[in-house]
Design a protein around this motif. Sequence first.
Motif, PDB file in Angstrom:
ATOM      1  N   GLY A 152       0.770  -1.291   0.006  1.00  0.00           N
ATOM      2  CA  GLY A 152       0.019   0.101   0.000  1.00  0.00           C
ATOM      3  C   GLY A 152       0.605   1.301  -0.201  1.00  0.00           C
ATOM      4  O   GLY A 152       0.605   2.064  -0.867  1.00  0.00           O
ATOM      5  N   LEU A 153       1.887   1.397   0.788  1.00  0.00           N
ATOM      6  CA  LEU A 153       2.757   2.507   0.778  1.00  0.00           C
ATOM      7  C   LEU A 153       3.376   2.750  -0.431  1.00  0.00           C
ATOM      8  O   LEU A 153       3.675   3.729  -0.931  1.00  0.00           O
ATOM      9  CB  LEU A 153       3.856   2.196   1.882  1.00  0.00           C
ATOM     10  N   LEU A 154       3.946   1.535  -1.202  1.00  0.00           N
ATOM     11  CA  LEU A 154       4.723   1.596  -2.679  1.00  0.00           C
ATOM     12  C   LEU A 154       3.459   2.033  -3.588  1.00  0.00           C
ATOM     13  O   LEU A 154       4.298   3.076  -4.622  1.00  0.00           O
ATOM     14  CB  LEU A 154       5.279   0.205  -2.788  1.00  0.00           C
ATOM     15  N   SER A 155       2.384   1.517  -3.333  1.00  0.00           N
ATOM     16  CA  SER A 155       1.514   2.017  -4.379  1.00  0.00           C
ATOM     17  C   SER A 155       1.006   3.510  -4.414  1.00  0.00           C
ATOM     18  O   SER A 155       0.660   4.162  -5.344  1.00  0.00           O
ATOM     19  CB  SER A 155       0.412   1.173  -4.228  1.00  0.00           C
ATOM     20  N   ARG A 156       1.418   3.984  -3.186  1.00  0.00           N
ATOM     21  CA  ARG A 156       1.189   5.449  -3.112  1.00  0.00           C
ATOM     22  C   ARG A 156       2.426   6.434  -3.373  1.00  0.00           C
ATOM     23  O   ARG A 156       2.642   7.533  -3.123  1.00  0.00           O
ATOM     24  CB  ARG A 156       0.729   5.885  -1.654  1.00  0.00           C
ATOM     25  N   GLY A 157       3.273   5.649  -4.006  1.00  0.00           N
ATOM     26  CA  GLY A 157       4.671   6.260  -4.319  1.00  0.00           C
ATOM     27  C   GLY A 157       5.614   6.707  -3.201  1.00  0.00           C
ATOM     28  O   GLY A 157       6.550   7.495  -3.325  1.00  0.00           O
TER      29      GLY A 157
ATOM     30  N   ILE B 196      10.231   3.104   1.157  1.00  0.00           N
ATOM     31  CA  ILE B 196      10.383   2.496   2.366  1.00  0.00           C
ATOM     32  C   ILE B 196      11.953   2.240   2.592  1.00  0.00           C
ATOM     33  O   ILE B 196      12.544   1.694   2.126  1.00  0.00           O
ATOM     34  CB  ILE B 196       9.874   1.329   2.446  1.00  0.00           C
ATOM     35  N   PRO B 197      12.387   3.234   3.821  1.00  0.00           N
ATOM     36  CA  PRO B 197      13.712   2.993   4.262  1.00  0.00           C
ATOM     37  C   PRO B 197      14.037   1.577   4.678  1.00  0.00           C
ATOM     38  O   PRO B 197      13.547   0.745   5.274  1.00  0.00           O
ATOM     39  CB  PRO B 197      13.861   4.032   5.482  1.00  0.00           C
ATOM     40  N   GLU B 198      15.530   1.231   4.323  1.00  0.00           N
ATOM     41  CA  GLU B 198      16.100  -0.207   4.827  1.00  0.00           C
ATOM     42  C   GLU B 198      16.220   0.122   6.383  1.00  0.00           C
ATOM     43  O   GLU B 198      16.409   1.035   6.931  1.00  0.00           O
ATOM     44  CB  GLU B 198      17.269  -0.300   4.236  1.00  0.00           C
ATOM     45  N   ASP B 199      15.987  -0.964   7.143  1.00  0.00           N
ATOM     46  CA  ASP B 199      16.135  -1.260   8.447  1.00  0.00           C
ATOM     47  C   ASP B 199      17.614  -1.027   8.745  1.00  0.00           C
ATOM     48  O   ASP B 199      18.478  -1.467   7.864  1.00  0.00           O
ATOM     49  CB  ASP B 199      15.687  -2.606   9.123  1.00  0.00           C
TER      50      ASP B 199
END
Length: 53
Positions: A41-46, A49-52
């Motif tokens: 969902g986050l990716l689809s909003r553009g 996502i930061p790496e851990d």
Amino acid sequence: MYKGKKFSIVTPMGIYNLVTELAKKESRTVSQMATLLIKDGLLSRGLEIPEDE
């Protein structure tokens, strides 16, 4: 070993049932499935996502 940050949510039973069904089909835990769906969902909003660390 860092496993991530834990949080809880309250969701309608319909969503919970769908997440549980998908988790079973993909041999994942409900937590793993929820994380995957949130990530999608986050990716689809553009969003990136930061790496851990």
